[in-house]
Design an enzyme around this catalytic site. Structure first.
Site, PDB file in Angstrom:
ATOM      1  N   SER A   3       3.701  -3.300  -2.811  1.00 31.59           N
ATOM      2  CA  SER A   3       3.809  -2.513  -1.576  1.00 31.59           C
ATOM      3  C   SER A   3       4.690  -3.140  -0.511  1.00 31.59           C
ATOM      4  O   SER A   3       5.038  -2.467   0.459  1.00 31.59           O
ATOM      5  CB  SER A   3       2.419  -2.226  -1.015  1.00 31.59           C
ATOM      6  N   LYS A   6       7.736  -1.254   0.677  1.00 33.63           N
ATOM      7  CA  LYS A   6       7.734  -0.277   1.770  1.00 33.63           C
ATOM      8  C   LYS A   6       8.348  -0.844   3.043  1.00 33.63           C
ATOM      9  O   LYS A   6       8.713  -0.091   3.947  1.00 33.63           O
ATOM     10  CB  LYS A   6       6.321   0.235   2.018  1.00 33.63           C
ATOM     11  N   SER A  58      -0.337   2.037   3.659  1.00 34.36           N
ATOM     12  CA  SER A  58       0.445   1.743   2.459  1.00 34.36           C
ATOM     13  C   SER A  58       0.649   2.993   1.610  1.00 34.36           C
ATOM     14  O   SER A  58       0.554   2.966   0.386  1.00 34.36           O
ATOM     15  CB  SER A  58      -0.222   0.632   1.631  1.00 34.36           C
TER      16      SER A  58
END
Length: 140
Positions: A3, A6, A58
């Site tokens: 993640s 991102k 997330s």
């Protein structure tokens, strides 16, 4: 890198400068597994809400919607991500997805991630969202 991918997706979104822009979510945009901010096909969502949906929950859906909005397709956005990585001198990083889902050509190093985070924190929009503990978002 999962993640933390991102971070790059959010940076590219922040660099558009038009956080009030709204887009309509399609079924294709939210066809992604994993964590979600809860977007559904037909929802209207602002770039600002997508930013917070990526950084606070997330949201893989938020990352995918961002990719379609900015790059036209996932592949088009991934090209933008890799071009930005090259511009920033992240020589040991290659992106394959906007959300961080695994891929054979999806990799980075701790040093590259630290350098990316440093650049991101210099962006006022990114820094404000990253410092937030909660946010109230409206979309639908």
């Amino acid at each position: 890198m999962a993640s933390t991918t991102k971070i790059m997706t959010a940076l590219l979104l922040c660099e558009t400068g038009d956080m009030d822009k709204q887009i309509t979510v399609t079924a294709e945009m939210v066809r992604v597994e994993g964590t979600s901010m809860g977007l559904l096909a037909g929802d209207k969502v602002s770039y600002q809400a997508l930013l917070y949906g990526m950084l606070l929950s997330s949201g893989n859906d938020a990352a995918n919607v961002t990719a379609y909005a900015l790059g036209g397709t996932i592949d088009g956005f991934v090209k933008m991500m890799n071009q930005k990585a090259e511009e920033l001198g992240l020589h040991n990083t290659h992106f394959q997805t906007p959300s961080g889902l695994d891929g054979d050509e999806h990799y980075t190093t701790a040093e590259d991630l630290a350098n990316l985070a440093r650049v991101c924190m210099q962006n006022e929009l990114f820094a404000e969202a990253a410092a937030s503990k909660t946010a109230v978002l409206e979309y639908g």
